[in-house]
Write an enzyme that holds these catalytic residues in place. Structure first.
Site, short mmCIF file in Angstrom:
data_model
loop_
_atom_site.label_atom_id
_atom_site.label_comp_id
_atom_site.label_asym_id
_atom_site.label_seq_id
_atom_site.Cartn_x
_atom_site.Cartn_y
_atom_site.Cartn_z
N ARG A 135 -2.56 7.47 -11.00
CA ARG A 135 -3.74 7.59 -11.87
C ARG A 135 -4.98 8.12 -11.15
O ARG A 135 -5.96 8.47 -11.76
CB ARG A 135 -4.01 6.22 -12.51
CG ARG A 135 -2.96 5.81 -13.52
CD ARG A 135 -2.96 4.32 -13.82
NE ARG A 135 -2.28 3.56 -12.77
CZ ARG A 135 -2.06 2.24 -12.83
NH1 ARG A 135 -2.48 1.55 -13.87
NH2 ARG A 135 -1.44 1.62 -11.84
N GLY A 161 8.67 -0.34 -6.80
CA GLY A 161 7.99 -1.48 -7.40
C GLY A 161 7.48 -2.46 -6.36
O GLY A 161 7.85 -2.41 -5.18
N GLN A 220 8.13 1.90 3.01
CA GLN A 220 8.92 1.80 1.78
C GLN A 220 9.20 3.25 1.35
O GLN A 220 8.31 3.93 0.83
CB GLN A 220 8.11 1.07 0.69
CG GLN A 220 8.91 0.87 -0.58
CD GLN A 220 8.03 0.44 -1.76
OE1 GLN A 220 6.82 0.67 -1.76
NE2 GLN A 220 8.62 -0.19 -2.75
N ALA A 236 0.82 -1.22 0.00
CA ALA A 236 0.00 0.00 0.00
C ALA A 236 0.85 1.27 0.00
O ALA A 236 0.45 2.30 0.52
CB ALA A 236 -0.92 -0.01 1.21
C1 UD1 Z 1 -0.11 -4.85 -10.21
C2 UD1 Z 1 0.58 -6.05 -10.82
C3 UD1 Z 1 -0.26 -6.56 -12.00
C4 UD1 Z 1 -1.64 -6.91 -11.51
C5 UD1 Z 1 -2.28 -5.75 -10.77
C6 UD1 Z 1 -3.55 -6.22 -10.07
C7 UD1 Z 1 3.00 -5.71 -10.53
C8 UD1 Z 1 4.26 -5.32 -11.20
N1 UD1 Z 1 1.90 -5.66 -11.29
O1 UD1 Z 1 -0.16 -3.84 -11.23
O2 UD1 Z 1 0.35 -7.70 -12.57
O3 UD1 Z 1 -2.43 -7.30 -12.60
O4 UD1 Z 1 -1.42 -5.23 -9.75
O5 UD1 Z 1 -4.30 -5.17 -9.57
O6 UD1 Z 1 3.02 -6.09 -9.40
N2 UD1 Z 1 2.90 -0.63 -4.39
C9 UD1 Z 1 3.81 -0.44 -3.38
N3 UD1 Z 1 5.05 -0.02 -3.67
C10 UD1 Z 1 5.48 0.18 -4.93
C11 UD1 Z 1 4.54 -0.02 -5.99
C12 UD1 Z 1 3.26 -0.42 -5.69
O7 UD1 Z 1 3.47 -0.61 -2.21
O8 UD1 Z 1 6.66 0.53 -5.12
C13 UD1 Z 1 1.52 -1.04 -4.06
C14 UD1 Z 1 0.48 -0.03 -4.47
O9 UD1 Z 1 0.23 0.88 -3.41
C15 UD1 Z 1 -0.72 -0.88 -4.79
C16 UD1 Z 1 -0.13 -2.22 -5.17
O10 UD1 Z 1 1.21 -2.21 -4.74
O11 UD1 Z 1 -1.56 -1.05 -3.66
C17 UD1 Z 1 -0.18 -2.44 -6.67
O12 UD1 Z 1 0.47 -1.37 -7.32
P1 UD1 Z 1 -0.10 -0.73 -8.65
O13 UD1 Z 1 0.81 0.36 -9.07
O14 UD1 Z 1 -1.54 -0.46 -8.52
O15 UD1 Z 1 0.13 -1.98 -9.63
P2 UD1 Z 1 -0.63 -2.31 -10.96
O16 UD1 Z 1 -0.05 -1.50 -12.07
O17 UD1 Z 1 -2.08 -2.26 -10.77
CA CA Z 2 -3.43 -1.73 -9.07
#
Ligand code: UD1
Ligand code: CA
Length: 456
Positions: free
Chosen positions: A16, A78, A73, A10
């Site tokens: 977006r 990622g 984090q 999270a």
């Molecule tokens: C991610 C998945 C994708 C999947 C989708 C499902 C990856 C690379 N991709 O994409 O395959 O279909 O979720 O909804 O994992 N977050 C962190 N730290 C970071 C980046 C993200 O905590 O550095 C958290 C975000 O807050 C979020 C979750 O991880 O709650 C997913 O991140 P988001 O950027 O929404 O990933 P998607 O592009 O949706």
């Molecule tokens: Ca997502």
């Protein structure tokens, strides 16, 4: 059930969403998305929950409260990097780690429990929760080998046209064997279009190392929907609202039109209450049985007893007793306590006031900072003048008093038990019990005046 650790990712900003606030705190049916995800992992049996937060850390920490541990984090590099932040907390903790994203508010505990059970039974290193979507745009695609086993997950931005055509998607939910997990995460690179450490890359990494990876296909794609923008947020709201209203109906509440009835997740309503259309019930509102709510009612953090009628009105942080009628067109601002069998009628505004049993304020009044006893009648157009420009003062109206229409009660002032106030009076001094208070110019009739005016 064996114990289980869960990590909720999270930390992302949620670019977006175009928001100043962290994505996972955006609300669905009145609660932050993250709260639903925590519900789901708890009900799946996780007894150690770590939330990885970053963007808006303090706000996320406050929303999580004591429900989970929060790790930071610092830089959002990622999802693989995010999960690594939980390593210290989970060192040697549990056999399995359930990983979910904080932006999937429709997740059900049951789905997670099924995933974990399947993972344990299969005895694999990782199990990915997937689903098939009519429109998979935006999600990572699940690529399977000829043997039907999952080999790789490719992100939308890195996928070839052929890969984009795959309709099986990664839900972002996984169950991992704890052993070796964090070491594997450290071996993930960032050679991709976004330059991020993708958690999804752990699949191909495990496959290469010949560690078994399984998948569990969720039957209902809406339940695993990830929220990335406000269009999806509204879609989730609609689905969740539908779930809430259906739960209420199955529990004995009549909802005339579910499509125009908006009820927050934490609201409780007892059986045989009827909700008319265009009604919004928010926050921690609790409503008793046999009530009639709406049409066009808005209730926020209110408590209504049994048999209350509340129509075309708004109430905030107020209590309404059994058998009381409110509206149409009443506005209860915060802090009112209305007793049983009372009546608050049309065009009445109230704030921070107490009304006793059976009292009536039927029309066109402003009642603020008032203590009104039982059996009181407040005539049409009565105003409590509670503000002198500097401070608010209290108006006390004791049991059985009768306030004539269009009276001004200039606070602080007290109308004694059983006293009467003459219509049109401006009352600035206390009126003793049983007395009549009148304060207005005497009427004078001038005979023949009209005819004389015409002749002049
Ligand atoms: C991610 C998945 C994708 C999947 C989708 C499902 C990856 C690379 N991709 O994409 O395959 O279909 O979720 O909804 O994992 N977050 C962190 N730290 C970071 C980046 C993200 O905590 O550095 C958290 C975000 O807050 C979020 C979750 O991880 O709650 C997913 O991140 P988001 O950027 O929404 O990933 P998607 O592009 O949706
Ligand atoms: Ca997502």
């Amino acid at each position: 059930m064996a114990s289980l650790a869960a990590v909720v990712l999270a930390a992302g900003k949620g670019t977006r969403m175009k928001s100043r606030y962290p994505k996972v705190l955006h609300r669905v049916a009145g609660r932050p998305m993250l709260a639903y995800v925590l519900d789901a992992v708890e009900s799946a049996g996780a007894d150690r929950v770590v939330v990885v937060a970053g963007f808006g850390l303090d706000a996320v920490r406050a929303a999580v409260g004591t429900r989970a541990e929060v790790v930071c984090q610092e830089e959002q590099l990622g999802t693989a990097h995010a999960l690594l932040q939980a390593e210290e907390r989970l060192a040697g903790e549990k056999a399995e780690v359930l990983v979910v994203c904080g932006d999937t508010p429709l997740l059900r505990g049951r789905t997670l429990a099924d995933l974990v059970a399947y993972h344990r039974e299969a005895g694999v290193t990782a199990t990915v929760l997937t689903t098939r979507m009519e429109d998979p745009t935006g999600y990572g695609r699940v690529l399977r080998g000829e043997d039907g086993l999952v080999r790789r997950i490719v992100e939308q931005k890195d996928a070839s046209p052929a890969e984009l055509a795959v309709d099986e998607i990664n839900t972002g939910v996984y169950c991992f064997a704890a052993e070796g997990l964090f070491d594997a995460l450290r071996r993930i690179g960032r050679e991709n279009r976004q330059g991020e450490y993708y958690l999804t890359d752990i699949v191909s990494l495990y496959v290469r190392e010949e560690r078994p990876v399984a998948s569990w296909v969720a039957a209902d794609p809406t339940a695993v929907m990830g929220i990335n923008d406000r269009v999806q947020l509204a879609r989730a709201e609609q689905i969740l609202r539908r779930r809430i209203v259906e739960r209420l109906m199955l529990d004995g509440v009549t909802v005339i039109d579910p499509a125009t009835t908006f009820v927050d997740a934490a609201v409780s309503i007892a059986p045989d209450t009827v909700i008319y259309p265009f009604t919004i019930i928010e926050g921690e509102t609790a409503i008793g049985r046999d009530c009639i709510i709406g049409p066009q009612a808005r209730l926020v953090d209110c408590r209504l007893g049994d048999g209350v009628t509340f129509q075309n009105s708004i109430a905030l942080e107020s209590e309404v007793g059994d058998g009381t009628t409110v509206g149409p067109f009443a506005y209860l601002r915060p802090g009112n306590r209305i007793g049983a069998r009372a009546r608050i009628g049309d065009f009445v505004e109230m704030k921070k006031s107490v009304v006793g049993e059976g009292s009536k304020i039927p029309h066109l009044s402003y009642i603020g900072d008032a203590l009104i006893g039982s059996g009181v009648n407040v005539g049409a157009g009565t105003i409590t003048c509670n503000y002198d420009g500097r401070k608010k003062s209290t108006t006390v109206i004791e049991d059985g008093a009768f306030i004539g229409s269009n009276a001004n009660l200039v606070a602080p002032v007290k109308v004694g038990r059983g006293a009467y106030i003459g219509a049109g009076s401006t009352i600035t001094q206390d009126v003793p019990p049983g007395a009549l208070g009148v304060a207005r110019g005497r009427q004078k009739n001038i005979e023949g005046w009209a005819a004389r005016k015409k002749d002049a």
